[in-house]
Write a protein that holds these residues in place. Sequence first.
Motif, short mmCIF file in Angstrom:
data_model
loop_
_atom_site.label_atom_id
_atom_site.label_comp_id
_atom_site.label_asym_id
_atom_site.label_seq_id
_atom_site.Cartn_x
_atom_site.Cartn_y
_atom_site.Cartn_z
N PRO A 11 0.84 -1.20 0.00
CA PRO A 11 0.00 0.00 0.00
C PRO A 11 0.88 1.25 0.00
CG PRO A 11 0.12 -0.90 2.20
CD PRO A 11 0.82 -1.88 1.31
N GLU A 12 0.27 2.38 -0.33
CA GLU A 12 1.03 3.63 -0.35
C GLU A 12 1.36 4.09 1.08
OE1 GLU A 12 -1.03 6.56 -2.56
OE2 GLU A 12 -1.06 5.40 -4.42
N ARG A 13 0.47 3.79 2.01
CA ARG A 13 0.61 4.35 3.35
C ARG A 13 0.27 3.30 4.39
NH1 ARG A 13 -3.23 9.12 5.88
NH2 ARG A 13 -1.90 9.68 7.66
N VAL A 14 1.04 3.29 5.49
CA VAL A 14 0.76 2.41 6.63
C VAL A 14 0.67 3.27 7.88
CG1 VAL A 14 1.58 0.50 8.04
CG2 VAL A 14 1.93 0.46 5.56
N LEU A 15 -0.39 3.08 8.63
CA LEU A 15 -0.61 3.80 9.88
C LEU A 15 -0.40 2.82 11.03
CD1 LEU A 15 -3.37 4.55 7.83
CD2 LEU A 15 -2.92 6.62 9.14
N VAL A 16 0.42 3.20 12.00
CA VAL A 16 0.85 2.26 13.06
C VAL A 16 0.61 2.88 14.42
CG1 VAL A 16 2.73 0.84 13.92
CG2 VAL A 16 2.65 1.43 11.49
N ALA A 17 -0.04 2.14 15.32
CA ALA A 17 -0.19 2.58 16.70
C ALA A 17 1.05 2.20 17.50
CB ALA A 17 -1.42 1.94 17.32
N GLU A 18 1.34 2.98 18.53
CA GLU A 18 2.54 2.72 19.35
C GLU A 18 2.47 1.39 20.09
OE1 GLU A 18 2.95 5.50 22.60
OE2 GLU A 18 0.79 5.77 22.74
N SER A 19 1.27 0.96 20.46
CA SER A 19 1.03 -0.36 21.07
C SER A 19 1.66 -0.53 22.45
CB SER A 19 1.52 -1.48 20.15
OG SER A 19 0.85 -1.45 18.92
N ARG A 20 1.20 0.29 23.38
CA ARG A 20 1.61 0.11 24.78
C ARG A 20 0.77 -0.99 25.43
NH1 ARG A 20 5.02 3.99 26.56
NH2 ARG A 20 5.31 5.75 25.17
N PRO A 21 1.26 -1.68 26.49
CA PRO A 21 2.61 -1.55 27.04
C PRO A 21 3.62 -2.25 26.14
CG PRO A 21 1.41 -3.24 28.21
CD PRO A 21 0.43 -2.63 27.24
N GLY A 22 4.81 -1.76 26.14
CA GLY A 22 5.86 -2.32 25.30
C GLY A 22 6.23 -1.40 24.16
N ALA A 23 5.21 -0.71 23.61
CA ALA A 23 5.43 0.25 22.53
C ALA A 23 6.21 -0.35 21.37
CB ALA A 23 6.11 1.51 23.06
N GLU A 24 5.96 -1.64 21.06
CA GLU A 24 6.67 -2.26 19.96
C GLU A 24 6.28 -1.69 18.60
OE1 GLU A 24 3.13 -5.00 20.85
OE2 GLU A 24 4.55 -3.77 21.97
N GLY A 25 5.14 -0.99 18.58
CA GLY A 25 4.73 -0.36 17.32
C GLY A 25 5.72 0.67 16.83
N VAL A 26 6.48 1.26 17.74
CA VAL A 26 7.49 2.25 17.33
C VAL A 26 8.55 1.59 16.46
CG1 VAL A 26 9.24 3.87 18.14
CG2 VAL A 26 7.08 3.63 19.40
N GLY A 27 9.03 0.42 16.89
CA GLY A 27 10.01 -0.30 16.09
C GLY A 27 9.43 -0.78 14.77
N VAL A 28 8.16 -1.18 14.79
CA VAL A 28 7.51 -1.60 13.55
C VAL A 28 7.43 -0.44 12.57
CG1 VAL A 28 5.30 -2.35 12.57
CG2 VAL A 28 6.20 -3.46 14.63
N ALA A 29 7.06 0.73 13.07
CA ALA A 29 6.98 1.91 12.20
C ALA A 29 8.34 2.23 11.60
CB ALA A 29 6.45 3.10 13.00
N GLU A 30 9.38 2.14 12.41
CA GLU A 30 10.73 2.40 11.90
C GLU A 30 11.10 1.41 10.80
OE1 GLU A 30 13.09 4.36 15.68
OE2 GLU A 30 12.95 2.18 15.54
N ALA A 31 10.75 0.14 11.01
CA ALA A 31 11.08 -0.89 10.01
C ALA A 31 10.32 -0.67 8.70
CB ALA A 31 10.77 -2.27 10.57
N PHE A 32 9.09 -0.16 8.81
CA PHE A 32 8.28 0.09 7.61
C PHE A 32 8.70 1.35 6.86
CE2 PHE A 32 4.28 -2.30 9.28
CZ PHE A 32 4.82 -3.49 8.85
N ALA A 33 9.41 2.24 7.54
CA ALA A 33 9.67 3.57 6.98
C ALA A 33 10.44 3.52 5.67
CB ALA A 33 10.40 4.44 7.99
N GLU A 34 11.24 2.48 5.45
CA GLU A 34 11.99 2.39 4.21
C GLU A 34 11.11 1.99 3.03
OE1 GLU A 34 15.27 -0.22 4.67
OE2 GLU A 34 16.22 0.93 6.29
N ASP A 35 9.95 1.40 3.31
CA ASP A 35 9.11 0.86 2.23
C ASP A 35 7.81 1.63 2.00
OD1 ASP A 35 10.83 -1.45 1.82
OD2 ASP A 35 10.08 -2.18 3.73
N PHE A 36 7.33 2.35 3.04
CA PHE A 36 6.02 2.99 2.94
C PHE A 36 6.07 4.41 3.47
CE2 PHE A 36 5.31 -1.53 4.21
CZ PHE A 36 4.80 -2.00 3.00
N ASP A 37 5.02 5.16 3.14
CA ASP A 37 4.75 6.42 3.83
C ASP A 37 4.09 6.03 5.16
OD1 ASP A 37 4.00 8.89 4.71
OD2 ASP A 37 2.53 9.26 3.14
N VAL A 38 4.78 6.23 6.28
CA VAL A 38 4.34 5.71 7.57
C VAL A 38 3.90 6.83 8.49
CG1 VAL A 38 5.04 4.42 9.64
CG2 VAL A 38 5.86 3.71 7.39
#
Length: 409
Positions: free
Chosen positions: A256-283
């Motif tokens: 897709p052109e864009r991916v929207l990611v929640a931070e996902s607390r507790p743990g906030a693993e969504g932050v790392g997921v967003a970083e990983a997606f940033a090379e491939d999508f508009d995040v």
Amino acid sequence: MPTHVVTVFLRNGTDVLLLRRSDDVGSYPGQWGAVAGHAEGDPDTQARVEITEETGLDDAASLVRRGDSFEVRDPEHGTWVVHPYLFDCATREVDPNWETATYEWVPATGIRERETVPELWASYDAVRPRVETVAGDDEHGSAYLSLRALDVLRDEAALATDDGGWPAVADTARRLREAKAGMAVVRNRVNRVMATAGRTADSVEAIAREVADEAVDADARAASEAAAELDGLGADAVFTLSCSGTVAAALRDADPERVLVAESRPGAEGVGVAEAFAEDFDVTLTTDANVPAVVAEADAVLVGADAVFPDGRVVNKVGTRAAALAARDADVPIFVVCASDKITPEPLPVEDGNPESLYDGDAPLDVRNPVFEVVPGRLVDGVVTEHGRLDSGDVARAAEEHRSWADWE
């Protein structure tokens, strides 16, 4: 004076990379080894250098574990001090250098079946997963952890074969089920191995290899089926949360052109997921509190699952129910993607987080800081597995089969 060396295992799925040394190397020509080299300086730095030089895979490799160093005495070559490492690797496309005659990706227990450099199994043993590492892993999703559980079962069965130790293997299986009691796929895949294998350790090792291969394929096919659902919708913007390897693979397939990611607390693993997606999508990365607003901007919601029940309820990271309610309100379809091995016939414990990470004050509060939650089936538009989108009958049949696997004891 001992010579310090690094021995680096690259793991993809449940296989590790073995390299057969060329005739041009100065030691152990023709023997199988891992990525390796002299560590004249910092072993951590040298491990990365050797990955780059011998495989070209440094950008695809992420450190999992450093093992304790140990000595190997060789009458011909002197004393080696081995620094073992384990890395996960996102690809199997190896670009070997002159030191390697050929290479193979093999189950780690295949080390014991080959002529290897001295103490190669001891190097792997220093970094391999254990029941305790599966239990203590709060960073990875359940599909990944199920593969690690199969690694443990396979490896322990190989070691128990030396003593014919079925009771020890059975105990390992029980401990693995308890290690992640709320993750259906860990329980189901361990039970499947034990139910299919004969009551011998070598049979468990062989079946664990087969189930692991099929599990990797099932996760990949589930991702492809979910990507097809997104493509059918023409979804240009997709919302997700938490950390699911199957979701990540589906999104990369769907592109897709864009991916929207929640931070996902507790743990906030969504932050790392967003970083990983940033090379491939508009995040877009957002707070959990802002999920309803960003879901309304999406064309679809795609999440993973830790368990799917016969009545359609889904267990996933806390925040999934809020996302599902927001999706219903905004008329945005929501799909759950997972391998069918995550279907479970029985209730599983839903994990709670540490209440002190939310509130550590002195007021007499009832603090609830859940990690997972149950999402009603009525809020989910479809459960997508390697078999495509399932109906209620498909889920019920899978649940019954998985119930039968649990009878191995």
